[in-house]
Design a protein around this motif. Structure first.
Motif, PDB file in Angstrom:
ATOM      1  N   PRO A 193     -24.074   8.551   3.292  1.00 42.35           N
ATOM      2  CA  PRO A 193     -24.444   9.251   4.526  1.00 42.35           C
ATOM      3  C   PRO A 193     -23.227   9.852   5.231  1.00 42.35           C
ATOM      4  O   PRO A 193     -23.310  10.939   5.799  1.00 42.35           O
ATOM      5  N   GLY A 194     -22.094   9.167   5.171  1.00 40.04           N
ATOM      6  CA  GLY A 194     -20.878   9.697   5.777  1.00 40.04           C
ATOM      7  C   GLY A 194     -20.416  10.978   5.122  1.00 40.04           C
ATOM      8  O   GLY A 194     -19.930  11.893   5.794  1.00 40.04           O
ATOM      9  N   SER A 195     -20.565  11.073   3.803  1.00 41.99           N
ATOM     10  CA  SER A 195     -20.131  12.297   3.133  1.00 41.99           C
ATOM     11  C   SER A 195     -21.113  13.436   3.390  1.00 41.99           C
ATOM     12  O   SER A 195     -20.719  14.601   3.440  1.00 41.99           O
ATOM     13  N   ARG A 196     -22.383  13.112   3.608  1.00 39.75           N
ATOM     14  CA  ARG A 196     -23.354  14.152   3.984  1.00 39.75           C
ATOM     15  C   ARG A 196     -22.973  14.742   5.347  1.00 39.75           C
ATOM     16  O   ARG A 196     -22.998  15.953   5.540  1.00 39.75           O
ATOM     17  N   ALA A 197     -22.627  13.862   6.299  1.00 38.60           N
ATOM     18  CA  ALA A 197     -22.197  14.332   7.622  1.00 38.60           C
ATOM     19  C   ALA A 197     -20.940  15.184   7.503  1.00 38.60           C
ATOM     20  O   ALA A 197     -20.811  16.214   8.169  1.00 38.60           O
ATOM     21  N   ALA A 198     -20.011  14.774   6.635  1.00 44.40           N
ATOM     22  CA  ALA A 198     -18.787  15.554   6.418  1.00 44.40           C
ATOM     23  C   ALA A 198     -19.120  16.917   5.822  1.00 44.40           C
ATOM     24  O   ALA A 198     -18.541  17.930   6.224  1.00 44.40           O
ATOM     25  N   LEU A 199     -20.048  16.959   4.885  1.00 46.58           N
ATOM     26  CA  LEU A 199     -20.446  18.219   4.260  1.00 46.58           C
ATOM     27  C   LEU A 199     -21.094  19.146   5.288  1.00 46.58           C
ATOM     28  O   LEU A 199     -20.807  20.346   5.330  1.00 46.58           O
ATOM     29  N   GLU A 200     -21.947  18.605   6.145  1.00 45.67           N
ATOM     30  CA  GLU A 200     -22.574  19.427   7.182  1.00 45.67           C
ATOM     31  C   GLU A 200     -21.516  19.995   8.129  1.00 45.67           C
ATOM     32  O   GLU A 200     -21.551  21.178   8.479  1.00 45.67           O
ATOM     33  N   HIS A 201     -20.568  19.156   8.529  1.00 45.28           N
ATOM     34  CA  HIS A 201     -19.494  19.625   9.409  1.00 45.28           C
ATOM     35  C   HIS A 201     -18.656  20.692   8.714  1.00 45.28           C
ATOM     36  O   HIS A 201     -18.313  21.719   9.321  1.00 45.28           O
ATOM     37  N   ALA A 202     -18.306  20.466   7.463  1.00 46.54           N
ATOM     38  CA  ALA A 202     -17.477  21.417   6.711  1.00 46.54           C
ATOM     39  C   ALA A 202     -18.194  22.762   6.552  1.00 46.54           C
ATOM     40  O   ALA A 202     -17.565  23.817   6.653  1.00 46.54           O
ATOM     41  N   LEU A 203     -19.497  22.734   6.314  1.00 50.38           N
ATOM     42  CA  LEU A 203     -20.273  23.965   6.191  1.00 50.38           C
ATOM     43  C   LEU A 203     -20.238  24.739   7.510  1.00 50.38           C
ATOM     44  O   LEU A 203     -20.000  25.952   7.528  1.00 50.38           O
ATOM     45  N   GLN A 204     -20.437  24.031   8.612  1.00 50.20           N
ATOM     46  CA  GLN A 204     -20.390  24.673   9.935  1.00 50.20           C
ATOM     47  C   GLN A 204     -18.995  25.246  10.206  1.00 50.20           C
ATOM     48  O   GLN A 204     -18.860  26.366  10.707  1.00 50.20           O
ATOM     49  N   ASP A 205     -17.971  24.486   9.878  1.00 53.94           N
ATOM     50  CA  ASP A 205     -16.605  24.933  10.132  1.00 53.94           C
ATOM     51  C   ASP A 205     -16.246  26.130   9.255  1.00 53.94           C
ATOM     52  O   ASP A 205     -15.609  27.078   9.724  1.00 53.94           O
ATOM     53  N   CYS A 210      -2.601  19.704   4.168  1.00 50.20           N
ATOM     54  CA  CYS A 210      -3.252  20.571   5.148  1.00 50.20           C
ATOM     55  C   CYS A 210      -3.819  19.678   6.252  1.00 50.20           C
ATOM     56  O   CYS A 210      -3.841  18.450   6.109  1.00 50.20           O
ATOM     57  N   PRO A 211      -4.295  20.262   7.347  1.00 53.41           N
ATOM     58  CA  PRO A 211      -4.958  19.436   8.361  1.00 53.41           C
ATOM     59  C   PRO A 211      -6.178  18.725   7.771  1.00 53.41           C
ATOM     60  O   PRO A 211      -6.839  19.243   6.868  1.00 53.41           O
ATOM     61  N   VAL A 212      -6.466  17.535   8.298  1.00 52.89           N
ATOM     62  CA  VAL A 212      -7.595  16.722   7.826  1.00 52.89           C
ATOM     63  C   VAL A 212      -8.492  16.401   9.016  1.00 52.89           C
ATOM     64  O   VAL A 212      -8.006  15.993  10.069  1.00 52.89           O
ATOM     65  N   THR A 213      -9.790  16.569   8.823  1.00 49.52           N
ATOM     66  CA  THR A 213     -10.771  16.163   9.815  1.00 49.52           C
ATOM     67  C   THR A 213     -11.557  15.005   9.223  1.00 49.52           C
ATOM     68  O   THR A 213     -12.119  15.130   8.129  1.00 49.52           O
ATOM     69  N   VAL A 214     -11.586  13.880   9.938  1.00 52.15           N
ATOM     70  CA  VAL A 214     -12.362  12.723   9.512  1.00 52.15           C
ATOM     71  C   VAL A 214     -13.605  12.660  10.391  1.00 52.15           C
ATOM     72  O   VAL A 214     -13.501  12.537  11.612  1.00 52.15           O
ATOM     73  N   ILE A 215     -14.760  12.762   9.769  1.00 49.65           N
ATOM     74  CA  ILE A 215     -16.027  12.786  10.495  1.00 49.65           C
ATOM     75  C   ILE A 215     -16.557  11.362  10.629  1.00 49.65           C
ATOM     76  O   ILE A 215     -16.764  10.678   9.633  1.00 49.65           O
ATOM     77  N   PRO A 216     -16.811  10.925  11.859  1.00 53.98           N
ATOM     78  CA  PRO A 216     -17.336   9.572  12.061  1.00 53.98           C
ATOM     79  C   PRO A 216     -18.767   9.476  11.545  1.00 53.98           C
ATOM     80  O   PRO A 216     -19.452  10.494  11.407  1.00 53.98           O
ATOM     81  N   PRO A 217     -19.213   8.265  11.284  1.00 53.66           N
ATOM     82  CA  PRO A 217     -20.579   8.102  10.791  1.00 53.66           C
ATOM     83  C   PRO A 217     -21.602   8.547  11.844  1.00 53.66           C
ATOM     84  O   PRO A 217     -21.349   8.441  13.049  1.00 53.66           O
ATOM     85  N   VAL A 218     -22.717   9.054  11.372  1.00 48.56           N
ATOM     86  CA  VAL A 218     -23.794   9.465  12.263  1.00 48.56           C
ATOM     87  C   VAL A 218     -24.512   8.200  12.729  1.00 48.56           C
ATOM     88  O   VAL A 218     -24.905   7.376  11.904  1.00 48.56           O
TER      89      VAL A 218
END
Length: 155
Positions: A17-29, A143-151
């Motif tokens: 689930p954490g990687s899904r949230a990261a993928l959603e954030h990355a797509l938006q970014d 490169c810069p890294v964004t760590v997405i917290p769990p949903v």
């Protein structure tokens, strides 16, 4: 940024689930930046092969990597189906590489604009003790890294 002026956002996925949230954030970014999105999954191979102990032969490395790539593609397809407006604006590639997650993602960070990873939420002490992938990426990515917290779970 690439030679053609288009940036690249890389996101690490593992099916959690954490990687899904990261993928959603990355797509938006990536859509916000006008960048490409590279979805990268790591195929962790066993440290040793059990054939020395009389067990059946393991599948070829290429087969293991392909299975991981297919799983990453399925996750990506699910996320892009949920966000078709964003997916239409972002060129997306999906790849899998053999190796530990941290090593694969740190390698993938070379020459890109941003690396996005999920955080499983084990807590600060536990993450430090376990040597989390996110921590390794923050410390060693180029490169810069964004760590997405769990949903948070819905109530």
């Amino acid at each position: 940024m690439d030679v053609d002026g288009t940036g690249t956002v890389v996101v690490g996925v593992d099916g959690s689930p954490g990687s899904r949230a990261a993928l959603e954030h990355a797509l938006q970014d990536a859509a916000r930046r006008g960048s490409r999105l590279r979805v990268v999954a790591a195929a962790r191979l066993p440290e040793y092969w059990a054939t020395a102990y009389g067990m059946i032969a393991p599948p070829p490395v290429s087969e293991v990597v392909e299975q991981v790539r297919v799983a990453a593609q399925e996750l990506t397809t699910g996320v892009t189906a949920a966000h078709p407006d964003l997916a239409a604006r972002v060129p997306i590639t999906v790849e899998a590489r053999a190796g530990s997650a941290a090593e694969v993602l740190i390698d993938a960070s070379e020459g890109v604009d941003l690396l996005v990873v999920g955080h499983r939420g084990h807590g600060a002490l536990s993450s430090a003790m376990l040597g989390s992938v996110g921590l390794q990426c923050v410390l060693h990515a180029t490169c810069p890294v964004t760590v997405i917290p769990p949903v948070p779970a819905s109530a």
